[in-house]
Motif scaffolding. Sequence first.
Motif, PDB file in Angstrom:
ATOM      1  N   UNK A   1      -6.509-119.702 -47.626  1.00 56.54           N
ATOM      2  CA  UNK A   1      -7.362-119.580 -48.629  1.00 56.54           C
ATOM      3  C   UNK A   1      -8.195-118.233 -48.293  1.00 56.54           C
ATOM      4  N   UNK A   2      -8.615-117.462 -49.638  1.00 53.87           N
ATOM      5  CA  UNK A   2      -9.231-116.478 -49.672  1.00 53.87           C
ATOM      6  C   UNK A   2     -10.536-116.509 -48.838  1.00 53.87           C
ATOM      7  N   UNK A   3     -11.081-117.663 -48.902  1.00 50.43           N
ATOM      8  CA  UNK A   3     -12.403-117.999 -48.009  1.00 50.43           C
ATOM      9  C   UNK A   3     -11.983-117.713 -46.554  1.00 50.43           C
TER      10      UNK A   3
ATOM     11  N   UNK B   1     -13.324-102.608 -47.749  1.00 55.91           N
ATOM     12  CA  UNK B   1     -13.032-103.360 -46.840  1.00 55.91           C
ATOM     13  C   UNK B   1     -12.775-105.000 -47.598  1.00 55.91           C
ATOM     14  N   UNK B   2     -12.822-105.076 -48.823  1.00 52.13           N
ATOM     15  CA  UNK B   2     -12.612-105.983 -49.617  1.00 52.13           C
ATOM     16  C   UNK B   2     -11.054-105.894 -49.843  1.00 52.13           C
ATOM     17  N   UNK B   3     -10.501-104.409 -50.157  1.00 54.06           N
ATOM     18  CA  UNK B   3      -9.137-104.286 -50.234  1.00 54.06           C
ATOM     19  C   UNK B   3      -8.498-104.296 -49.103  1.00 54.06           C
ATOM     20  N   UNK B   4      -8.912-104.164 -47.830  1.00 51.82           N
ATOM     21  CA  UNK B   4      -8.140-104.333 -46.741  1.00 51.82           C
ATOM     22  C   UNK B   4      -7.905-105.758 -46.465  1.00 51.82           C
ATOM     23  N   UNK B   5      -8.955-106.712 -46.702  1.00 51.62           N
ATOM     24  CA  UNK B   5      -8.900-107.912 -46.632  1.00 51.62           C
ATOM     25  C   UNK B   5      -7.597-108.669 -47.530  1.00 51.62           C
ATOM     26  N   UNK B   6      -7.719-108.164 -48.686  1.00 50.43           N
ATOM     27  CA  UNK B   6      -6.837-108.650 -49.802  1.00 50.43           C
ATOM     28  C   UNK B   6      -5.513-108.211 -49.558  1.00 50.43           C
ATOM     29  N   UNK B   7      -5.360-107.025 -49.213  1.00 49.25           N
ATOM     30  CA  UNK B   7      -3.905-106.474 -48.876  1.00 49.25           C
ATOM     31  C   UNK B   7      -3.216-107.399 -47.755  1.00 49.25           C
ATOM     32  N   UNK B   8      -4.207-107.241 -46.729  1.00 50.07           N
ATOM     33  CA  UNK B   8      -3.585-108.284 -45.738  1.00 50.07           C
ATOM     34  C   UNK B   8      -3.079-109.549 -46.071  1.00 50.07           C
ATOM     35  N   UNK B   9      -3.856-110.354 -47.140  1.00 52.94           N
ATOM     36  CA  UNK B   9      -3.418-111.529 -47.471  1.00 52.94           C
ATOM     37  C   UNK B   9      -2.154-111.700 -48.236  1.00 52.94           C
ATOM     38  N   UNK B  10      -2.012-110.532 -49.206  1.00 56.19           N
ATOM     39  CA  UNK B  10      -1.193-110.692 -50.142  1.00 56.19           C
ATOM     40  C   UNK B  10       0.246-109.701 -49.825  1.00 56.19           C
TER      41      UNK B  10
ATOM     42  N   UNK C   1     -14.879-111.977 -52.096  1.00 54.41           N
ATOM     43  CA  UNK C   1     -16.044-111.221 -52.217  1.00 54.41           C
ATOM     44  C   UNK C   1     -16.976-112.014 -51.485  1.00 54.41           C
ATOM     45  N   UNK C   2     -17.061-113.412 -52.255  1.00 54.79           N
ATOM     46  CA  UNK C   2     -18.350-114.017 -51.487  1.00 54.79           C
ATOM     47  C   UNK C   2     -18.320-114.374 -50.220  1.00 54.79           C
ATOM     48  N   UNK C   3     -16.959-114.476 -49.705  1.00 55.46           N
ATOM     49  CA  UNK C   3     -17.029-114.901 -48.054  1.00 55.46           C
ATOM     50  C   UNK C   3     -17.177-113.526 -47.280  1.00 55.46           C
ATOM     51  N   UNK C   4     -16.635-112.312 -47.776  1.00 56.69           N
ATOM     52  CA  UNK C   4     -16.508-111.327 -47.126  1.00 56.69           C
ATOM     53  C   UNK C   4     -18.049-110.585 -46.980  1.00 56.69           C
TER      54      UNK C   4
ATOM     55  N   UNK D   1     -14.593-107.097 -39.016  1.00 55.34           N
ATOM     56  CA  UNK D   1     -15.251-105.733 -39.537  1.00 55.34           C
ATOM     57  C   UNK D   1     -16.551-105.482 -39.267  1.00 55.34           C
ATOM     58  N   UNK D   2     -17.406-106.560 -38.690  1.00 56.82           N
ATOM     59  CA  UNK D   2     -18.755-106.516 -38.433  1.00 56.82           C
ATOM     60  C   UNK D   2     -18.858-105.555 -36.847  1.00 56.82           C
ATOM     61  N   UNK D   3     -19.629-104.772 -37.198  1.00 57.87           N
ATOM     62  CA  UNK D   3     -19.692-103.646 -36.072  1.00 57.87           C
ATOM     63  C   UNK D   3     -20.376-104.214 -34.927  1.00 57.87           C
ATOM     64  N   UNK D   4     -21.014-105.481 -35.026  1.00 57.33           N
ATOM     65  CA  UNK D   4     -21.759-106.020 -33.893  1.00 57.33           C
ATOM     66  C   UNK D   4     -20.821-106.949 -33.043  1.00 57.33           C
ATOM     67  N   UNK D   5     -19.936-107.582 -33.584  1.00 57.45           N
ATOM     68  CA  UNK D   5     -18.993-108.408 -32.996  1.00 57.45           C
ATOM     69  C   UNK D   5     -17.774-108.054 -33.172  1.00 57.45           C
ATOM     70  N   UNK D   6     -17.236-107.246 -33.902  1.00 53.18           N
ATOM     71  CA  UNK D   6     -15.888-107.106 -34.488  1.00 53.18           C
ATOM     72  C   UNK D   6     -15.069-105.948 -33.753  1.00 53.18           C
ATOM     73  N   UNK D   7     -14.292-105.303 -34.444  1.00 51.02           N
ATOM     74  CA  UNK D   7     -13.521-104.343 -33.863  1.00 51.02           C
ATOM     75  C   UNK D   7     -14.178-103.114 -33.154  1.00 51.02           C
ATOM     76  N   UNK D   8     -15.426-102.827 -33.788  1.00 53.48           N
ATOM     77  CA  UNK D   8     -16.183-101.561 -33.092  1.00 53.48           C
ATOM     78  C   UNK D   8     -16.731-102.197 -31.788  1.00 53.48           C
ATOM     79  N   UNK D   9     -17.426-103.226 -31.926  1.00 55.15           N
ATOM     80  CA  UNK D   9     -17.670-103.778 -30.443  1.00 55.15           C
ATOM     81  C   UNK D   9     -16.830-103.791 -29.613  1.00 55.15           C
ATOM     82  N   UNK D  10     -15.575-104.407 -29.884  1.00 51.24           N
ATOM     83  CA  UNK D  10     -14.585-104.502 -28.905  1.00 51.24           C
ATOM     84  C   UNK D  10     -13.999-103.186 -28.321  1.00 51.24           C
ATOM     85  N   UNK D  11     -14.023-102.268 -28.952  1.00 50.11           N
ATOM     86  CA  UNK D  11     -13.570-100.765 -28.740  1.00 50.11           C
ATOM     87  C   UNK D  11     -14.551-100.238 -27.709  1.00 50.11           C
ATOM     88  N   UNK D  12     -15.999-100.526 -28.209  1.00 48.14           N
ATOM     89  CA  UNK D  12     -17.155-100.176 -27.094  1.00 48.14           C
ATOM     90  C   UNK D  12     -16.922-101.049 -25.923  1.00 48.14           C
ATOM     91  N   UNK D  13     -16.578-102.090 -25.872  1.00 48.85           N
ATOM     92  CA  UNK D  13     -16.552-102.781 -24.621  1.00 48.85           C
ATOM     93  C   UNK D  13     -15.240-102.232 -23.783  1.00 48.85           C
TER      94      UNK D  13
END
Lengths: 291, 454
Positions: free
Chosen positions: A113-115, A157-166, A230-233, A125-137
């Motif tokens: 589901x989109x949620x 970022x909404x486009x990215x997630x929706x494209x990934x899904x569909x 959008x609500x979830x993201x 996508x969250x800089x604190x825990x996501x891809x950015x943080x992983x790259x920093x680590x």
Amino acid sequence: MKYKFQQWIPKLVLAPSFLLILLFVYGFIFYTGYLSMTDSKLLPSYGWVGLENYNKLWALSHWMTALKNLAIFGILYIVISSVIGLVVAILLDQKIRAEGLLRPIYLYPMALSFIVTGTAWKWFLDPGIGIENTMHNLGWLSFEFNWIKDSDFAIYTVVIAAVWQSSGFVMAMFLAGLRGVDNEIIKAAQIDGASSVTIYRRIIIPLMRPVFLSAFVVLAHLAIKAYDLVIALTGGGPGRATELPSTFMYSYTFTRNSMGIGAASAIIMLAMIFSIIIPYLYSELKSGGKQ
Amino acid sequence: MTTLVLEQYWPLPLKGGGFIFKLMHWSNLCAGGVKEMKLNNLMRAAVCSAMVVSAGSANAADQVEVLHWWTSGGEAAALNVLKGDLESKGVKWADMPVAGGGGDAAMTALRARVTSGNAPTAAQMLGFDIKDWAQIDGAVGDLNAVANKEGWDKVVPTALQDFSKHNGKWIAAPVNVHSTNWVWINKKALDATGGKAPKTWGEMIKVMDAMKANGITPLAHGGQAWQDATLFDAVVLSLGNDFYQAAMIDHDPKALGGAKMKEAFDRMAKLRSYVDDNFSGRDWNLASAMVIEGKAGMQMMGDWAKGEFLKANQKPGEDFVCIRFPGTQGSVTFNSDQFVMFDVKGSSAKKSQLSMASSVMSPKFQSAFNVVKGSVPSRTDVPNTDFDACGKKGMADLAQAGANGGLFGSMAHGHAAPAAVKGAVYDVVTAHFNGQYNSAKAVKELVSAVAAAK
């Protein structure tokens, strides 16, 4: 007697669902349309105000943001999903090994589901825990990817997630279309010495016109309906930067006690969907009539 | 570390417990009906409509049916005091909890109930929602019989009565008063800056600069529209009681578009510069956690934040300091949960409703509930013996503000303007806080947005 009965059966069987749809779909569409011309606030009320709600709606910069976001999101989502879907479908169509394994992998995101998609991408996508943080680590300290926190880029970022899904789903549609192309034509072209690029470009893709149309209609109405993603993201944020007409409609109707304006925005969304669906139905019915 | 970080983004607490329980628990961390992290609205709608169905058939005599969103452990325990009190009077309690942040889901459920002609006895409600319902013909009940007998007029601050009464008729029983212009400061971080709690805007900027120099985030904040608006409330109030009254409650275009408003937005921009970059979308309780852990210096949030500090075994005055937003000492912006009584049919149902109203207003329940909730009693004659230092200060502030005309409904929490105007203010404040408008543009937008929403 028996013949007459058989004649009635289809009508009898269809009647309940027909009535339900008449009431709960079309009935409520008209009800919403009526509410959009009343002074409804907290609860429906029936003081006639004509087009006042529509005037108010179009004067709201918030609604304009929502429409602009829908344009950005809708166009990018439809174009990118179609291109990725088509490319993956063509690659899968090369009679490769393990296609049966790959196909469901690409298709799988559609089962979520989109949620779920929204929540997962929120973390990626969250800089604190996501891809950015992983790259920093991993030691790449200059890596920066904070679009989701940036008012100007969050809608992408909404486009990215929706494209990934569909994309996988579009891929499946295109793959079915590719398989439906008559082999005889392709063989004839091969005998004439056409390269496979030419065959795809000049023969197969033009033959898939109806598939493109179906993909467009499916993606377009998903884009207009997009709400849960959008609500979830992003929750519509940062600020109001990723508000879409659907989130606008919900917040005005149910949390801001402006049911009239909410209903007006719902009617505008309905008009947008109609403007996509009616030409589609028209062309479908016309070509159906020919056959 | 990983668990902790993950927990920040995992909407439900990770440790133990069933999903639904956690859902309710989590969604009610927000005391006093604040919109915290937006749970998927569809999910909420589904949950609440399920609740409606399950609670649909409770209309028997000598019974009160109560719609509320107090489902977290402490709140539920506090409500049990009320239940027990009512049962001793022979009135049965039919619970109708609708979990979901800030009561949005509950309000949606309530609309469905009332539209279908089956209103509950009472519903938890906030601010202008009460006024909106009061204006609907024949929707709300009349509590004057018990209010006059018990003298509510004398013990409830007038600013609160403004919501609980409609055309001279008591329609709601106020349960608590949350005040929103608090600042919660980590004691250690404050000591490291020299140790004096700031009393003016200038002093606060100095403290925050020192915190920044000490390598922590000075201001813990979550980028959600209502949290931005909570800051804005305090900033506007710090520019004067009259200014708050004119701008936020009277919506005077001159005040909304004046130089003082630009100053308010400039102060908001200044506050923004003390917030870390990863703030958008963060829940308020995660911001509290940053202060508790010492990663951030302070948080500007209503008194429900105290619960987070207490849960982390912190002591007021020793581990954390509670002060009023600098420049707002002696004034209070509040929001208040009230039980709005609906017009029920039948004399026994009416009698039960009045018993319930009386129990809600009893000093015993007011004290027991508010000690748990972090808020203060809605009547000013309740003994403060059970409250902690911050609670005692809150009660004293409320009495003082009520006496000298410094008690105002909070804009951010729906006690200063109807939902449409509130939403319009949210839009501008959050767009400015996120850098979409500069202060001059924000002032202009604020005037036009409020005018359009009226």
